[in-house]
Scaffold this active site. Sequence first.
Site, mmCIF file in Angstrom:
data_model
loop_
_atom_site.group_PDB
_atom_site.id
_atom_site.type_symbol
_atom_site.label_atom_id
_atom_site.label_comp_id
_atom_site.label_asym_id
_atom_site.label_seq_id
_atom_site.Cartn_x
_atom_site.Cartn_y
_atom_site.Cartn_z
ATOM 1 N N PHE A 176 31.715 -37.037 -88.947
ATOM 2 C CA PHE A 176 30.644 -37.860 -89.504
ATOM 3 C C PHE A 176 31.122 -39.299 -89.636
ATOM 4 C CE2 PHE A 176 33.122 -36.259 -93.036
ATOM 5 C CZ PHE A 176 33.241 -37.337 -93.906
ATOM 6 N N CYS A 177 30.149 -40.215 -89.702
ATOM 7 C CA CYS A 177 30.429 -41.638 -89.892
ATOM 8 C C CYS A 177 29.229 -42.261 -90.592
ATOM 9 C CB CYS A 177 30.719 -42.320 -88.564
ATOM 10 S SG CYS A 177 29.394 -42.163 -87.357
ATOM 11 N N THR A 178 29.204 -43.568 -90.715
ATOM 12 C CA THR A 178 28.178 -44.233 -91.518
ATOM 13 C C THR A 178 26.774 -44.010 -90.974
ATOM 14 O OG1 THR A 178 29.783 -45.949 -92.049
ATOM 15 C CG2 THR A 178 27.477 -46.416 -92.565
ATOM 16 N N ILE A 205 25.982 -40.627 -92.450
ATOM 17 C CA ILE A 205 25.963 -40.536 -93.917
ATOM 18 C C ILE A 205 24.690 -41.144 -94.482
ATOM 19 C CG2 ILE A 205 27.166 -41.200 -96.038
ATOM 20 C CD1 ILE A 205 29.697 -41.536 -94.158
#
Length: 309
Positions: A176-178, A205
């Site tokens: 996952f990332c922003t 996110i």
Amino acid sequence: MESFLVAALYKFVRLSDVEELRDGLLKVCQENDVSGTLILAREGVNGTISGRAEAVHEVLDFLKRDDRFSNLDIKFAEAAVAPFRRIKVRLKEEIVTMGVPGVDPTQTAGTYVEPKDWNELIKDPDVLLVDTRNDYEVALGTFEGAKNPALKCFRDFPNWLRAEMKGRSQSKVAMFCTGGIRCEKSTSFLRNEGVEQVFHLKGGILKYLEVVPEEESLWEGECFVFDQRVSVGHRLEEGSYALCRACRNPIDEIAMESPEFENGISCPQCFNKTTREQKENFAERQKQIELAKSRGDKHLKFEDFSGDK
């Protein structure tokens, strides 16, 4: 009270006319007084823009009229103050810099997981959960049980991932990332390395915090964002962090109470890392920013804090 619409967007798509696209994007942003940073490369588009709601949609409509951008990944939020002070449309080799030739998310990538299904996936003991963001981002918040690669920049991620895969016991990898863009590239890289069961959080996110109720959330802390809001929480409400304009690291209320903190000049993280001359330069810059604000002007030397999503 006036509010500003913030749109974080990206898409991996093959482009051969990036210079022409840059000129058109810059013009429509300027005509509509939209600010922010957009990055164009032969692999696609990435960036965050902000302005009046109708103005932001004018820019997005301009992009969507091109069939290649008809299904842009876009996440919206609101800000009480303008997150950016000017518009920049940049040409780069990559829209998110990994530095590994042959990585193409349009051809090979992991399996999208909707935010509503993310909790179930990451609770699976056979899943290795990896946060693909830089260490200063992870410091503000992350998912329960996530592995932190302690990255200084995204270019470091491939080597860390190769080493981590050698000793892993889990059969699945979830990343996952922003906003989703780094995950697409990371899962593409991992698939090229021969790992088949690779998953990533659709919308990142930000989408998770937007749609998953706080009482059901497995997110802990706040999420760093690359604009003047600095961080957001559930429902994408503005968070509690500020930004040190000297080192550009996020700082909390405790850091701002430190004797080593001086607005625009230093914080506990950088106080001992900058020279007296640098601090004097930062002080002069801060003075000019405050003078510009008092006149109601935009400070032209102020650099927007923007980067990968």
